[in-house]
Structures are given as C-alpha cells and as structure tokens.
Design an enzyme around this catalytic site. Sequence first.
Site, PDB file in Angstrom:
ATOM      1  N   LYS A  10      -2.005  -6.523   1.507  1.00  0.00           N
ATOM      2  CA  LYS A  10      -0.603  -5.948   1.460  1.00  0.00           C
ATOM      3  C   LYS A  10       0.369  -7.213   1.448  1.00  0.00           C
ATOM      4  O   LYS A  10      -0.158  -8.468   1.339  1.00  0.00           O
ATOM      5  CB  LYS A  10      -0.141  -5.314   2.964  1.00  0.00           C
ATOM      6  N   ASP A 141      -0.503  -4.517  12.361  1.00  0.00           N
ATOM      7  CA  ASP A 141      -0.532  -4.167  10.946  1.00  0.00           C
ATOM      8  C   ASP A 141      -1.667  -3.319  10.733  1.00  0.00           C
ATOM      9  O   ASP A 141      -1.582  -2.438   9.535  1.00  0.00           O
ATOM     10  CB  ASP A 141      -0.997  -5.319  10.201  1.00  0.00           C
TER      11      ASP A 141
END
Length: 291
Positions: A10, A141
């Site tokens: 990401k 996350d």
Amino acid sequence: MTLSWPSPAKLNLFLYITGQRPDGYHNLQTLFQFLDYGDTLTITSRNDNQLIISPTISGVKDEDNLIIKAAKLLRDYCKKHNIKLTHQGAEFNIDKKLPMGGGLGGGSSNAATTLIALNYHWQAGLSDDVLAKLGVSLGADVPVFVKGHAAFAEGVGEILTPASPKERWYLVAHPGISIPTPTIFTDPQLKRNSPIRSLGALLQAPFENDCEMIARKRFREVEYLLSWLLEYAPSRLTGTGACVFGEFESQEAASKVLINAPEWVHGFVAQGVNISPLHLFRSRIPVLLHP
C-alpha cells in the site's frame, strides 16, 4: 489444498497528523491505495493443528510473525464462537518482496492475507467486517487490507471511508534502511497539529506527509533518495517510511526514470489500484461448499 495468495503493498498518498491522544497514539487523516505489487503467500491446509512458516524471517521468531499471529487469532475466534472448521492447521511459504519498516504495509498485508485466505481454506464463513475487526488487534493498517478497497482513514487508521483516487503509476524506491514507527512518532519536532479537513478538501490540496520532515532529518538515506526522485516527479514518503514514491502518468515514464537511475537506487514500478489484488484473486477462485 494449496493456493498462492497475493499480499499487496500500500501507499499513503497523503498523511496528516491532527493530534495526539491521551493514550499516546496519534489521530491521522490518510489516504490508502494498493499497489499491483507485493508479497505472495502460498498456503497449504493441514489436517493437524500445526502452523508452519517458511522461510523464517531473520530476527523475527515464528510466534511473533504476524502471519502466525493472524492464524492463531482466527482459530481462537472460531473456537470461542463454536464455528466448525474443516482444518485447523496450515503451512505458509512466503515470497517476500516488501521490505520491513518500509512504509508499504508488508506485515499488515501479510496478516490480512492470512485472515482472508484461512477463512477460505478452513471454510470459517466469516464476513470481511468480522475479519477486519479481528485484524485491528494485529495492527491499525490491517483492516484496510482486509476490506480491500482504497480508503480514507481517520482516527488511528481504523475509521475507513472507501475512496477512489486516480490509479497512477509509481516509482517506489527503498533507501536500504528500516525505520521503526516509534522513531518517527516520538520525535518532539513531529508536526501534530494539521487541521482536520474533509476528504473533498484534502483531494483538492497538494498531497503531503507530516512524517516526511522527520524521516529526512533523521535518516540521510531518505534525504538523498527523495532529493533525487523529486527531480523527476512529485514525490513523497509513504507512511513513516523508509520508502519514497514518485507519481507518473504512465508505466513507461516511471520505468524510464528507474532504468536510468544511479546504481545506488533500488526500487520498482507499480500501478496504484483501488481494488486490492487480494480481493480480485479471491473473486476468481471457486466457492467451497462446507461439508
């Protein structure tokens, strides 16, 4: 059954710190987007209760690996809620491409892939919402990787709103170091008072990362790398580092810069994607019927 599952990287396209909480954690506003690049986790179901991982990661005990932690978390949850599983063991082989402490979410992505994959292999039948709630205990996350859609995150990163930023091409470069997250968040000079803004307002403003100044100040490798990349494209730190990324309109443009980069630059070119490769893979495999 053996399947190879993607565990994508990401980027934090922007990251603003809007305050510090009484518990010491920081409130954020950040925009997550996935990359079509990452680790691969090959999982084989086992008929026993063993959880085996290979290769082992240097300096990380197997029991501290987020893959094993995620597997145990899922298994314990199912036991607590009397959910019958077809298997309770698994063997994991990881093809590790994402650097530790790089700001690309490698560990969190591995944990999310484990939850999604074992939910399939063991036929637990849990929803992504349940898996995301489980995953937040492994890392802030993890839920965005479980949910599988680019997202605007607030709070400590757990409040997610789906978003659809432009799917640009990125040159992602690694300075060859690992930056522990606490190193950034405990720095007294870290900016902690960015104004809280709506997603619409943030998308109209230039994208920035409040952690970047500290990373550049404390790690000369980041300073050198970012200074080089800024000559070619709008570039920023991702997360708390150490990786930096430059934005390009095409794969060709990004690849040209990387091909002609100095020998000390190590990186890759990937496209930002709003639907996670993990979820695209899951959508293409057959549905298993619980016996």
